[in-house]
Structure formats: C-alpha cells, structure tokens
Write a protein that holds these residues in place. Structure first.
Motif, PDB file in Angstrom:
ATOM      1  N   UNK A  34       0.723  -1.343   0.200  1.00  0.00           N
ATOM      2  CA  UNK A  34       0.152   0.086  -0.097  1.00  0.00           C
ATOM      3  C   UNK A  34       0.925   1.220   0.138  1.00  0.00           C
ATOM      4  N   UNK A  35       1.930   1.215   0.629  1.00  0.00           N
ATOM      5  CA  UNK A  35       3.002   2.298   0.307  1.00  0.00           C
ATOM      6  C   UNK A  35       3.535   2.862  -0.692  1.00  0.00           C
ATOM      7  N   UNK A  36       3.474   1.806  -1.825  1.00  0.00           N
ATOM      8  CA  UNK A  36       3.859   2.037  -3.050  1.00  0.00           C
ATOM      9  C   UNK A  36       2.834   2.529  -3.888  1.00  0.00           C
ATOM     10  N   UNK A  73     -12.056   5.320   0.019  1.00  0.00           N
ATOM     11  CA  UNK A  73     -11.929   3.955   0.762  1.00  0.00           C
ATOM     12  C   UNK A  73     -11.006   4.000   1.759  1.00  0.00           C
ATOM     13  N   UNK A  74     -10.897   3.078   2.685  1.00  0.00           N
ATOM     14  CA  UNK A  74      -9.906   2.809   3.516  1.00  0.00           C
ATOM     15  C   UNK A  74      -8.741   2.091   3.084  1.00  0.00           C
ATOM     16  N   UNK A  75      -7.499   2.681   3.561  1.00  0.00           N
ATOM     17  CA  UNK A  75      -6.477   2.042   2.898  1.00  0.00           C
ATOM     18  C   UNK A  75      -6.254   0.466   2.830  1.00  0.00           C
ATOM     19  N   UNK A  76      -6.937  -0.087   3.951  1.00  0.00           N
ATOM     20  CA  UNK A  76      -6.884  -1.412   4.013  1.00  0.00           C
ATOM     21  C   UNK A  76      -7.883  -2.085   3.294  1.00  0.00           C
ATOM     22  N   UNK A  77      -8.600  -1.281   2.540  1.00  0.00           N
ATOM     23  CA  UNK A  77      -9.582  -2.039   1.550  1.00  0.00           C
ATOM     24  C   UNK A  77      -8.796  -2.173   0.154  1.00  0.00           C
ATOM     25  N   UNK A  78      -7.649  -1.787  -0.047  1.00  0.00           N
ATOM     26  CA  UNK A  78      -6.833  -2.110  -1.162  1.00  0.00           C
ATOM     27  C   UNK A  78      -6.167  -3.448  -1.208  1.00  0.00           C
ATOM     28  N   UNK A  79      -6.499  -4.313  -2.125  1.00  0.00           N
ATOM     29  CA  UNK A  79      -6.138  -5.464  -2.211  1.00  0.00           C
ATOM     30  C   UNK A  79      -4.811  -5.873  -2.802  1.00  0.00           C
TER      31      UNK A  79
END
Length: 158
Positions: A34-36, A73-79
């Motif tokens: 997610x940091x990328x 979206x929440x960042x945690x929702x990025x798969x």
C-alpha cells in the motif's frame, strides 16, 4: 511433571507462535504494498473492484472508479497495487490478442430455434397447451361460481 504431559502444550505454543509470525509478515507485506501507491496507480480492492488512485490520505485513499466518479476507501480495502501493464490489460483489454473461434450467441433466442410454423399466420399456428383453462369473459360466470353469483352457504333474498 512428566515431559509427555507437557509436550502437547509446547507444540501448541510453538504452532501459535508460527501462525502469529506468518500473519504479521502478511500484514507487513500488505502495508508495504500500500505504501507503493501513488496517484495514477491502478489498484484492485478487496471486493474485486478495479480503480485508479487519485489522492492518498493518512488512513484513506480516493479512487476513481469510473471516469469522473470518485470514491473514498480505507487503505486497508486495497487488495493489490497493480502494474500499469496489468491494470490496462484487465480494465481496458489493452494488449489482448483474443480471437473467438466460437459463434457469438445472439441477444434473443429467436434465431436459436427453428420455427416450422413461422410462415403460417398467427391465428393458424398451433397453440402450446400450458394446462391452463381459458379465462372466462367478464360477463360469463366462472365454472366454480354459482350462476346467481352467490358463494355457497351465502344467504340471499329471493
């Protein structure tokens, strides 16, 4: 105490340690992925939706889910963060050299069946029996109704 009685507990603690360690590694890898993310990157959400990153906040990310349509979206929702080539291949079909060898199915089923009676007028074509009785007209009584219009056991004046 006997070593045999302690052995299951030692194995259980060791298994829990290994599971926790692998879960932490997965969480770290997901956070690093997610940091990328940068604006313009293609992503897939955990729900399976493909979108383009527009803005990145501390805990949220703004995605363009369709041209001109933005959603937060929440960042945690990025798969998954996708490479440009993969994102374009999936979303836009770019680079696909697909050839279809099978015939295309039409939108309606009329061309899938041979209608032997197609040249007959509609009133001469045989009707399909669905087991239903023809509905009586409004002025005709139904078969299960008495002719006087009263239900069984209903009192009326004569």
């Amino acid at each position: 105490m006997n070593l045999v009685t302690l052995l299951p507990f030692i194995v259980l603690i060791g298994a829990m340690f290994l599971m926790t360690r692998s879960a932490k590694k997965k969480q770290q890898a997901a956070a690093q992925m997610r940091d990328h993310m940068t604006p313009g990157t293609g992503v897939r959400t955990i729900g399976g939706m493909y979108a383009t990153v527009k803005e990145i906040g501390d805990d949220t990310v703004t995605l363009e889910v369709a041209p001109g349509v933005h959603a937060i979206y929440a960042k945690n929702a990025i798969g998954a963060v996708l490479e440009d080539a993969e994102y374009n291949r999936i979303v836009h079909g770019a680079g696909d050299d697909l050839t279809i060898d099978t015939p295309v199915v039409p939108d309606d089923a009329s061309s899938l069946t041979l209608d032997k009676d197609a040249d007959k007028p509609e009133d001469e074509a045989p009707k399909l029996d669905l087991g239903k009785k023809d509905e009586p007209k409004a002025d005709e009584p139904k078969d299960d109704e008495p002719k006087d219009g009263k239900a069984d056991g209903e009192a009326g004046t004569k």
